[in-house]
Scaffold this motif. Sequence first.
Motif, mmCIF file in Angstrom:
data_model
loop_
_atom_site.group_PDB
_atom_site.id
_atom_site.type_symbol
_atom_site.label_atom_id
_atom_site.label_comp_id
_atom_site.label_asym_id
_atom_site.label_seq_id
_atom_site.Cartn_x
_atom_site.Cartn_y
_atom_site.Cartn_z
ATOM 1 N N GLU A 24 0.827 -1.211 0.000
ATOM 2 C CA GLU A 24 0.000 0.000 0.000
ATOM 3 C C GLU A 24 0.856 1.254 0.000
ATOM 4 O O GLU A 24 0.420 2.325 -0.344
ATOM 5 N N ARG A 212 -11.639 -1.730 2.210
ATOM 6 C CA ARG A 212 -10.443 -0.898 2.124
ATOM 7 C C ARG A 212 -9.601 -1.296 0.909
ATOM 8 O O ARG A 212 -9.087 -0.440 0.180
ATOM 9 N N LYS A 216 -8.944 1.124 -2.608
ATOM 10 C CA LYS A 216 -7.594 1.538 -2.994
ATOM 11 C C LYS A 216 -7.410 1.532 -4.508
ATOM 12 O O LYS A 216 -6.423 2.074 -5.018
ATOM 13 N N GLU A 247 -9.082 5.587 1.899
ATOM 14 C CA GLU A 247 -8.191 6.189 0.919
ATOM 15 C C GLU A 247 -8.460 5.609 -0.465
ATOM 16 O O GLU A 247 -8.865 4.453 -0.600
ATOM 17 N N GLY A 251 -3.787 7.417 -2.641
ATOM 18 C CA GLY A 251 -3.301 7.293 -1.274
ATOM 19 C C GLY A 251 -3.353 8.604 -0.512
ATOM 20 O O GLY A 251 -3.350 9.694 -1.086
#
Length: 467
Positions: A24, A212, A216, A247, A251
């Motif tokens: 990430e 999540r 991304k 996010e 990012g």
Amino acid sequence: MALAITSSTSIAFSSSSSSSSCTEQGFQLSSTKFPHSDRLHLVSPATLNLSRKRSGSVKALNAEPRRSDTIVPSAATVFAPDVEVKPVEIEDFETLAKDLENASPLEIMDKALQKYGNDIAIAFSGAEDVALIEYAHLTGRPFRVFSLDTGRLNPETYNFFDTVEKHYGIRIEYMFPDSVEVQALVRTKGLFSFYEDGHQECCRVRKVRPLRRALKGLRAWITGQRKDQSPGTRSEVPVVQVDPVFEGMDGGSGSLVKWNPVANVAGNDIWNFLRTMDVPVNSLHTHGYVSIGCEPCTRAVLPGQHEREGRWWWEDAKAKECGLHKGNIKEETVNGDGNSEVHANGSGSDIFNSNDIVSLSRPGMENLLKMEDRKDPWMVVLYAPWCQFCQAMEASYVEFAEKLAGSDMKVGKFRADGDEKAFAHQELHLGSFPTILFFPKHSSRPIKYPSEKRDVDSLMAFVNALR
């Protein structure tokens, strides 16, 4: 994920099932030796950094929706430095939300799809938010749909997913929880630990973390949140906002935008729209289910009950979020008497105010518990004034007290939130608000009212059976 860097001005990324070299925080080069056909030619750090920056300026592909194991587009190519880099435009989403406040859901949906193309997707839960898919279909634009398969959904929900795919000619992009995390949770705490210690941990493993990962790969997502779904947590949902929790692909804070096209639409209007457009719906709705989640944590609601009361019914009303939209939850404040509360309805006023209802303090409740030979039986509601379910039963409870006025039956109330919550849990069988207790004449132990029916006739039937 294999990363091939050549001496030319392009960097190509291709996804595969073994993406252990991608994190990430950024892309890491694996120490594994490449075959001759994938020989790595190093370039300068400056060129690589510039290529990374340019990824945000490439127009997204408006491909048809497809099935994949990730929301990240399956392929993308970034070109540098023959194209001029344009500065990133910062948009004022608060102003945009105000401009769209009175817009129709169709207009808001069209704006979102036009603005983000293939970098936005609809979050579909298998409930009435199928309206979002219908609105997207009506715009005529390509759109993507993803859903979180927790592994514990109702069979009817899985059948509904298949029906929706066939009806709209789309492929839903399913996201699954990490099998190792699920295995560790179940082996350590069992299959139904959420009934004992709350649903947050299970939802975090089965829903929040998969979401999540999905987000991304996006710059924006579309949800079916409505203000009237949960006054305690969703009363101020805007039609568009910078996501306060998750996010996006770039990012960092502010890298993801959340669109809520039906935020201002009432539940009845959503259902009128679905019937008018002859949209397929989950068969569970015909059995009293309104808000639908995982099978162990969802049940049908009775007429007059709020739709969210069927979700995590053993917990407080203000906790009825799984974590997907926790940015909506208001901070608790402390009022003058030391009790914490959430001002969901903009008012700190008390409820169940009637001359026929006795307001009991903590010492009063303790004395009531100690009495082994009462002169009169008591009915007491444990409540919190901010709880919409307590507010919903106020009228019937006041009428119930009026009917019993002058009899040998006493009707009371005890505010059990804030500092009194621990006491209420330990001594008064508080599970969720409201909890109704009957104290018989000749017994020190209170009897908990077991039904979800809180109309006057049901309360009277309960009392008459025990008097």
